[in-house]
Design an enzyme around this catalytic site. Sequence first.
Site, mmCIF file in Angstrom:
data_model
loop_
_atom_site.group_PDB
_atom_site.id
_atom_site.type_symbol
_atom_site.label_atom_id
_atom_site.label_comp_id
_atom_site.label_asym_id
_atom_site.label_seq_id
_atom_site.Cartn_x
_atom_site.Cartn_y
_atom_site.Cartn_z
ATOM 1 N N ASP A 25 -57.426 -0.450 -33.386
ATOM 2 C CA ASP A 25 -56.534 -1.375 -34.279
ATOM 3 C C ASP A 25 -57.622 -2.244 -34.907
ATOM 4 O O ASP A 25 -58.772 -2.395 -34.442
ATOM 5 C CB ASP A 25 -55.487 -1.958 -33.337
ATOM 6 C CG ASP A 25 -54.677 -3.015 -34.028
ATOM 7 O OD1 ASP A 25 -54.401 -2.577 -35.305
ATOM 8 O OD2 ASP A 25 -54.542 -4.084 -33.680
ATOM 9 N N SER A 26 -57.175 -3.033 -35.812
ATOM 10 C CA SER A 26 -57.894 -4.259 -36.444
ATOM 11 C C SER A 26 -58.155 -5.294 -35.261
ATOM 12 O O SER A 26 -59.277 -6.044 -35.553
ATOM 13 C CB SER A 26 -56.996 -4.570 -37.800
ATOM 14 O OG SER A 26 -55.935 -5.096 -37.145
ATOM 15 N N CYS A 88 -53.218 0.968 -36.087
ATOM 16 C CA CYS A 88 -52.959 -0.265 -37.248
ATOM 17 C C CYS A 88 -52.426 0.378 -38.414
ATOM 18 O O CYS A 88 -52.720 1.395 -38.867
ATOM 19 C CB CYS A 88 -54.404 -0.791 -37.611
ATOM 20 S SG CYS A 88 -54.517 -1.913 -38.821
ATOM 21 N N GLU A 173 -50.006 -14.597 -33.366
ATOM 22 C CA GLU A 173 -51.165 -14.723 -32.685
ATOM 23 C C GLU A 173 -51.541 -16.232 -32.286
ATOM 24 O O GLU A 173 -52.231 -16.441 -31.364
ATOM 25 C CB GLU A 173 -52.308 -14.277 -33.889
ATOM 26 C CG GLU A 173 -52.372 -12.784 -34.054
ATOM 27 C CD GLU A 173 -53.657 -12.428 -34.694
ATOM 28 O OE1 GLU A 173 -54.510 -13.234 -34.947
ATOM 29 O OE2 GLU A 173 -53.733 -11.192 -34.513
ATOM 30 N N CYS A 205 -45.951 -2.945 -38.637
ATOM 31 C CA CYS A 205 -47.150 -3.477 -38.230
ATOM 32 C C CYS A 205 -47.147 -3.836 -36.615
ATOM 33 O O CYS A 205 -45.852 -4.066 -35.987
ATOM 34 C CB CYS A 205 -46.859 -5.115 -38.925
ATOM 35 S SG CYS A 205 -48.332 -6.064 -38.380
ATOM 36 N N HIS A 207 -48.117 -5.934 -34.792
ATOM 37 C CA HIS A 207 -47.453 -7.372 -34.250
ATOM 38 C C HIS A 207 -46.057 -7.439 -34.179
ATOM 39 O O HIS A 207 -45.421 -8.353 -33.335
ATOM 40 C CB HIS A 207 -48.254 -8.595 -34.620
ATOM 41 C CG HIS A 207 -49.803 -8.757 -34.801
ATOM 42 N ND1 HIS A 207 -50.460 -7.747 -34.930
ATOM 43 C CD2 HIS A 207 -50.178 -9.680 -34.491
ATOM 44 C CE1 HIS A 207 -51.603 -8.029 -34.720
ATOM 45 N NE2 HIS A 207 -51.563 -9.293 -34.572
HETATM 46 N N1 DGL Z 1 -52.854 -4.281 -37.160
HETATM 47 C C1 DGL Z 1 -52.387 -4.739 -38.343
HETATM 48 C C2 DGL Z 1 -51.268 -3.834 -38.808
HETATM 49 O O1 DGL Z 1 -50.626 -3.141 -37.974
HETATM 50 C C3 DGL Z 1 -51.794 -6.179 -38.339
HETATM 51 C C4 DGL Z 1 -52.999 -7.177 -38.219
HETATM 52 C C5 DGL Z 1 -53.914 -7.114 -39.243
HETATM 53 O O2 DGL Z 1 -53.588 -7.730 -40.457
HETATM 54 O O3 DGL Z 1 -55.102 -6.919 -39.377
HETATM 55 O O4 DGL Z 1 -50.928 -3.714 -39.926
#
Ligand code: DGL
Length: 287
Positions: A25-26, A88, A173, A205, A207
């Site tokens: 993930d990012s 992600c 966050e 997403c 989050h």
């Molecule tokens: N992990 C990213 C997503 O699922 C969200 C956080 C980011 O923008 O890096 O799109």
Amino acid sequence: MQVRFLPRAQQMKNLKKTKKIGVFDSGFGGLDILRGIVKENKEYDYIYLGDTARSPYGTRSQEIIYKFTVEAINFFFKNNCDLVIIACNTASAEALRTIQEKYLPKYYPNKKVLGVVVPATEEAVLKTRNKRIGVIATSSTVRSEKFIREIKKSDPSIKVFQQACPLLVPIVEEGVKNQEAINLILKDYINPLIKNKIDTLILGCTHYGLLKNKIKKIVGKDVTIISESSVVSKRLKIYLQKHKEIEQKLKKTGTVIFYSTDLTDKFKKLGSIFFGKKIDVKKITIN
Ligand code: DGL
């Protein structure tokens, strides 16, 4: 002779089972997806990588998201993972197809990279009754129109309504406590989708799973919420049942190792919340 030979053969067999499943993930949002995956597929060994040093991805260009994602999957390949799941959504939407169609066939024909968008859309297509699906996601994911394309591939008659929600990642966050403010922002994003009479909503997403209960209250009981954590974990189980050649090489000691490209206080604090238990994160460099 035989007595000695048998344990040795067994030992050799076990030695071959060295592969781990990579989850990327990012940042730390993918830990929520990993939590679901591990719960459903406990026996395997996993490596998690959050590219915290370069997150968020959700506001970046396709070119950069692709570059970062390729660097991440190379890290997994070098660390004994033949199967990588991109948790992600932004990376799944903006990089995965090119990785699957061009990068892997050229450089790593025996390795597999899967994403979260296709499982989520397939589940939504199964669940919708009125053929009106809503998607909430980051700005980059919405711009990619990946969710629309995947849904239309399954059923071109389905109408898809997207909404970029750029404030939701920072809200989660930063641990915003003001419930009234969160609800106002959520309503502002979700009400246009409700007006479009969606009966299924994809939380596109990493989050947003953490906001699921609040979102549920806003959309009401008639809208089915597709949450990736549970969908992806079930799909992985089925995938591994179908792909015995991958499954048989997987190490099965139930270990999870966590890496991130930057060790921020936020990762230390929120990582454990997303994963649901305390985690120990090691910092690494991947590019
Ligand atoms: N992990 C990213 C997503 O699922 C969200 C956080 C980011 O923008 O890096 O799109």
